[in-house]
Enzyme design. Structure first.
Site, PDB file in Angstrom:
ATOM      1  N   ARG A 150      -5.653  11.918   9.202  1.00  0.00           N
ATOM      2  CA  ARG A 150      -6.442  10.959   8.642  1.00  0.00           C
ATOM      3  C   ARG A 150      -7.307  11.600   8.205  1.00  0.00           C
ATOM      4  O   ARG A 150      -8.180  10.360   7.057  1.00  0.00           O
ATOM      5  CB  ARG A 150      -6.766  10.205   9.809  1.00  0.00           C
ATOM      6  N   LYS A 158       2.538  -0.613  -7.344  1.00  0.00           N
ATOM      7  CA  LYS A 158       3.100  -1.179  -8.786  1.00  0.00           C
ATOM      8  C   LYS A 158       3.162  -0.403  -9.954  1.00  0.00           C
ATOM      9  O   LYS A 158       3.714   0.696  -9.928  1.00  0.00           O
ATOM     10  CB  LYS A 158       1.988  -2.478  -9.135  1.00  0.00           C
ATOM     11  N   ASP A 203     -10.844  -3.891  -9.966  1.00  0.00           N
ATOM     12  CA  ASP A 203      -9.194  -3.860  -9.801  1.00  0.00           C
ATOM     13  C   ASP A 203      -8.279  -4.030 -11.191  1.00  0.00           C
ATOM     14  O   ASP A 203      -8.489  -4.805 -12.185  1.00  0.00           O
ATOM     15  CB  ASP A 203      -8.712  -5.103  -9.620  1.00  0.00           C
ATOM     16  N   TYR A 213      -5.621 -11.887  -7.225  1.00  0.00           N
ATOM     17  CA  TYR A 213      -4.652 -11.421  -6.694  1.00  0.00           C
ATOM     18  C   TYR A 213      -4.599 -12.585  -4.817  1.00  0.00           C
ATOM     19  O   TYR A 213      -5.780 -11.663  -4.560  1.00  0.00           O
ATOM     20  CB  TYR A 213      -4.302  -9.909  -6.133  1.00  0.00           C
TER      21      TYR A 213
END
Ligand SMILES: Cc1ncc(COP(=O)(O)O)c(C=O)c1O
Length: 425
Positions: A78, A239, A214, A131
């Protein structure tokens, strides 16, 4: 301990990122000579001594300053994992970033990053359209944590940002300016350098306003926001970086100082990318330039075809921006290629757009983008469905708009498919 100083030069020649995607940050002797890094499918790591464990935790929890050159030892997946660290190191090369944090989704990267720096009372100013998932987080979730969010039209650039900040005296509480450029789904561009200036001007000695971008649509090949003054760059790695529509992941890049703060939050939010995710993206990065170059070339053919088609009213494609068009100057300064995303509006409305989408044979009807296969979707009712119709119109998202993510198929086959679908409709 993984080698953070992997070689990036041959003599005085700086080796390019695409040449380093197969090797950087990994040595076969670490793994029985395996050419490729194995998947370290382990939740925890064994310390050589109790003292070593204590040292690692002191660094991980920020209990003491790191010694020069000291990196975080492997503790628990983690916090870190070898495959994840190789991935993060390789991703820094494209954006020439000091550091990278990888996440289990693009939204995990976005939410963890903004919540690393914003606190109740602070303002986040963001460009629109954006988005749909990010829009939801900014409009609906952050305000519940006392963070005020204000949108400004991407096409309005710096002036629109300034105006949004002047209203209601938000400038004094500004914590972050957040851009998505090109904007999903309209391809509207925002001038990163101009917004960096606004963020700088609004910063004070005790409140540094960060500019976050972004870069999912054009990055990491065709746009490098850190070079234009951004502090942090975000990706949905789902993507182009992953590129095969089979994994969800995200990343945040920037200076070591800022990314360390993001990693601290990531540890406690638990949003880190897992070993499998990291390995899949490492594999994809080897062909990133090949794929993105092919997608860019294909998109050029498709955009030209669409622009000349009688059933198509408008094409939103960066490669068609001309002198005098909004965004043209920004494109020339900021972007290295038009990329592989096209939006176009068919004659008519939703009904006509649906007919085209339903008639496609080779191009798949699905959201997401950047994969090897071409995908088409209807932003108004799918990715951006949460935005009220009147706001969609204001942002340039119309009922007749179709968003196309261009894949690596033969361009003539894609054109044949679009042609038959447009005829059917
Ligand atoms: C521009 C952009 N940013 C972020 C995201 C969110 O990424 P993810 O789906 O990997 O969480 C998306 C998803 O479509 C996107 O298009």
């Amino acid at each position: 301990m993984w080698d953070k100083n992997a070689k990036r030069t041959i003599g005085d020649r700086q080796v390019r990122p695409e040449s380093l995607m197969m090797s950087y940050g990994y040595r076969p002797e670490w793994s029985e000579g395996a050419l490729k890094p194995p998947i370290f499918q382990t939740s925890t790591f064994v310390f050589e001594s109790a003292e070593e464990g204590k040292n690692f935790f002191e660094v991980a929890y920020g209990l003491r300053e790191q010694e020069p050159g000291e990196t975080l030892g492997l503790i628990y997946s983690r916090l870190n994992n070898p495959g994840l660290e190789i991935l993060e190191d390789r991703l820094t090369l494209w954006d020439d970033a000091e550091a990278c944090a990888a996440f289990e989704s693009g939204m995990a990267a976005i939410s963890t990053t903004v919540l690393s720096f914003l606190r109740p009372g602070r303002v986040l100013a963001f460009s629109e359209p954006i988005y749909g998932g990010t829009e939801y987080l900014f409009h609906r979730v952050l305000p519940e944590f006392g963070i005020e969010t204000v949108a400004f039209p991407a096409a309005g650039g710096r002036a629109a940002l300034e105006e949004a900040l002047d209203a209601e005296g938000r400038r004094d509480r500004l914590g972050m300016v957040y851009l998505e450029t090109p904007a999903n789904p309209t391809n509207a561009l925002v001038d990163i350098a101009a917004c960096a200036q606004v963020a700088d001007d609004a910063s004070t000695d005790d409140r540094r306003v960060l500019l976050t971008v972004d870069n999912t649509f054009l990055g990491p090949l065709w746009q490098h926001p850190l070079g234009h003054g951004a502090d942090l760059v975000l990706y949905s790695l789902t993507k182009y970086a992953a590129g095969h529509s089979d994994v969800i992941a995200g990343a945040c890049l920037g200076s070591r100082e800022l990314v360390d703060r993001v990693k601290e939050t990531r540890t406690f939010f638990g949003s880190i990318a897992g070993p499998w995710t990291s390995w899949l993206i490492l594999r994809s990065l080897e062909t990133l330039k090949l794929r993105m170059t092919c997608q860019m070339k294909n998109a050029r053919h498709l955009a030209e075809f669409l622009a000349g088609h009688p059933a198509v009213e408008r094409v939103h494609y960066l490669g068609h921006l001309e002198e005098g068009d909004p965004g043209h100057q920004t494109y020339r300064r900021q972007c290295l290629s038009p990329g592989g995303m096209i939006s176009f509006e068919v004659s008519g409305g939703e009904e006509e757009a649906f007919r085209v989408l339903n008639a496609l044979e080779l191009i798949q009807l699905a959201v997401s983008l950047g994969g090897t296969e071409s995908l088409a979707e209807h932003p108004a009712t799918m990715t951006h469905a949460d935005i009220p119709p009147e706001d969609q119109r204001r942002m340039g998202i119309t009922p007749s708009m179709i968003r196309l993510s261009v894949g690596v198929e033969h361009p003539d086959d894609l054109i044949a498919d679009l042609d038959q679908a447009l005829r059917t409709a």
